[in-house]
Design an enzyme around this catalytic site. Structure first.
Site, PDB file in Angstrom:
ATOM      1  N   ARG A   1       7.011  15.733 -37.844  1.00 33.39           N
ATOM      2  CA  ARG A   1       7.909  15.036 -38.407  1.00 33.39           C
ATOM      3  C   ARG A   1       9.275  15.789 -38.291  1.00 33.39           C
ATOM      4  O   ARG A   1       8.393  17.359 -37.697  1.00 33.39           O
ATOM      5  CB  ARG A   1       8.155  15.695 -40.020  1.00 33.39           C
TER       6      ARG A   1
ATOM      7  N   HIS B   1      11.232   9.150 -36.876  1.00 34.68           N
ATOM      8  CA  HIS B   1      10.242   9.076 -37.900  1.00 34.68           C
ATOM      9  C   HIS B   1       8.756   7.714 -37.641  1.00 34.68           C
ATOM     10  O   HIS B   1       8.037   8.248 -38.067  1.00 34.68           O
ATOM     11  CB  HIS B   1      10.879   8.963 -38.858  1.00 34.68           C
TER      12      HIS B   1
ATOM     13  N   ARG C   1       6.125   8.968 -36.083  1.00 30.47           N
ATOM     14  CA  ARG C   1       5.403   9.338 -36.985  1.00 30.47           C
ATOM     15  C   ARG C   1       4.374   8.540 -37.582  1.00 30.47           C
ATOM     16  O   ARG C   1       2.407   8.565 -37.696  1.00 30.47           O
ATOM     17  CB  ARG C   1       5.726  10.937 -37.611  1.00 30.47           C
TER      18      ARG C   1
ATOM     19  N   HIS D   1      -0.166  15.226 -46.260  1.00 28.58           N
ATOM     20  CA  HIS D   1      -0.067  14.652 -46.482  1.00 28.58           C
ATOM     21  C   HIS D   1      -1.193  14.977 -47.963  1.00 28.58           C
ATOM     22  O   HIS D   1      -2.153  15.451 -47.928  1.00 28.58           O
ATOM     23  CB  HIS D   1      -0.426  12.504 -47.039  1.00 28.58           C
TER      24      HIS D   1
ATOM     25  N   TYR E   1       1.620   4.957 -44.519  1.00 23.13           N
ATOM     26  CA  TYR E   1       1.480   5.514 -43.627  1.00 23.13           C
ATOM     27  C   TYR E   1       1.075   4.185 -42.517  1.00 23.13           C
ATOM     28  O   TYR E   1       0.805   3.996 -41.381  1.00 23.13           O
ATOM     29  CB  TYR E   1       1.996   6.549 -42.945  1.00 23.13           C
TER      30      TYR E   1
END
Length: 435
Positions: free
Chosen positions: A238, A360, A363, A386, A395
């Site tokens: 991040r 982002h 990622r 996570h 994601y």
């Protein structure tokens, strides 16, 4: 001499007002004096905090006040009235009075709200909730009123509406919980009962940036910030984690980055450096071999000195500001010629032809690519930092052709071979058929 509309009694003074109602006043029993504008002193008068419909009602109030003095329990009427109003407000507060108290006392897992979360909640309150409910008592907020607000407040902003509704529902749930309000409920039930009101489906389906596009973006970045793009894409980090990396967090011999902190910005607290978003966020991320040389070169040329030196220092050694990294895209004229040069991330993605890609999203693409190459859910959770399966699943995307490959593998376990088909159904099968 008292006028015909006024009456001075043995105790107190009653006056008839122009409205036809009556007011009652009496002198301070302790002869407390105040100074007038002219510099003289006079005894303080205490006026009833309300007027009376009849003279008899005013007289009765004066009698009650005299009785309090005799019993030794007298206090100024204004003081008692203020206390009474405070009790009523505590028992039946308006939403505008209760919401700030809720926000100040709110805790998650025993900890106060993060600065950015508090700022987000305050913004939702100010812009979307308080304009409708501020002056309403909590007990007046009905499901019908909440439903009408939900339907009309932000119809074109489904995600914002879902966030605002979730906040309103949480506030009202606390108001209805006796354990959160000194043993009594402020409202009999939570009026926020819209099924699915706190969720909104995302309409943003983004095609991840290709390796070629990422390479173009990285090449277009300033030298001191190029590695941010490479690490976001290669290590799924991040932005807040990237700008807080220090020399001591990077082990180039073991090819590992130790993520332990993150920087966050809020309007109320400025830049706040704290531990990662969750316990799972503290992780060791392997550095892909193809970008390891770039990491070593960056440390030598751009990182601050010392173990605690920042990998991506901002102005005067401060945390790198987002505006410095993002920059702006070049401005073009109608013929497509550059009028004003651009720099930073916005210009880099323009050059790659992917102005729809956020940092982002790199990622996101890294996690998707890991899934494409067979990473398990547990491995994706570890790579992305996570704490829940749901967060990791958000994601992931189904890789193009991946389902066809899986279907073919399952068919093989049942005895199927590509030669059994005149026209192979998947790209891998076609390639094998050609061979």
């Amino acid at each position: 001499m008292a006028s015909k509309d006024a009456e001075r009694r043995e105790f107190g003074y009653i006056r008839k007002l122009k409205s036809g109602r009556y007011s009652a006043t009496y002198a301070d029993p302790y002869k407390t004096k105040v100074e007038t504008r002219s510099g003289k002193e006079r005894v303080v008068d205490h006026r009833a905090p309300f007027t009376f419909e009849s003279r008899a009602d005013a007289e009765e109030w004066l009698v009650d006040e005299r009785r309090l003095m005799t019993s030794g329990t007298w206090r100024p009427p204004a003081v008692r009235d203020a206390e009474r109003r405070a009790e009523l407000l505590a028992k039946y507060p308006t939403f505008g009075e209760y919401a700030p108290r809720w926000l100040a006392a709110r805790k998650v897992k025993g900890r106060p709200l993060a600065d950015r979360t508090r700022d987000h909640y305050q913004d939702l309150l100010d812009r979307f909730i308080l304009p409708t409910f501020e002056d309403l008592e909590l007990r007046e907020m009905s499901p019908e009123l909440v439903g009408h607000w939900y339907d009309t407040s932000t119809p074109n902003l489904p995600t914002t509406r879902a966030h605002a509704y979730s906040l309103l529902r949480s506030i009202m749930a606390t108001a209805a919980d006796p354990t959160k309000n000194s043993g009594r409920s402020l409202i009999p039930f939570n009026p926020c009962g819209i099924t699915g009101g706190g969720s909104a489906s995302s309409k943003r389906h983004l095609e991840p940036a290709t390796a070629e596009q990422v390479a173009i973006m990285a090449a277009a970045m300033p030298d001191r910030h190029r590695l941010i793009v490479l690490l976001a894409d290669g290590c799924a980090l991040r932005f807040g984690e990237l700008v807080e990396l220090r020399r001591g967090d990077v082990d180039t011999k073991q090819a590992v980055i130790r993520v332990r902190r993150a920087a966050a910005r809020s309007r109320s607290a400025g830049v706040v450096v704290k531990s990662t978003k969750s316990e799972a966020g503290a992780r060791d991320v392997p550095i892909p071999p193809d970008i390891l040389p770039a990491v070593r070169q960056h440390i030598l040329e751009h990182a601050e000195l010392g173990k605690d030196g920042r990998l991506f220092p901002g102005t005067h050694g401060a945390t790198l500001a987002p505006s410095t990294f993002y920059g702006h895209a070049a401005k073009m004229d109608r013929d497509g010629e550059i009028v004003k040069p651009g720099y930073g991330w916005y210009e880099a993605r323009r050059q790659a032809g992917r102005e729809d890609v956020r940092l982002h999203d790199l990622r996101h693409g890294a996690l998707t690519d890991a899934a494409r190459h067979g990473a398990t859910l547990a491995e994706l959770m570890e790579l992305g930092g996570h704490s829940t399966k749901e967060a990791a699943l958000r994601y992931q995307q189904v890789a193009t052709g991946r389902q066809a490959e899986i279907a073919e593998r399952r068919a093989r376990t049942r005895g199927w071979t590509p030669e059994d088909e005149t026209e192979p159904t998947s790209k891998p099968a076609k390639k094998r058929a050609k061979k």
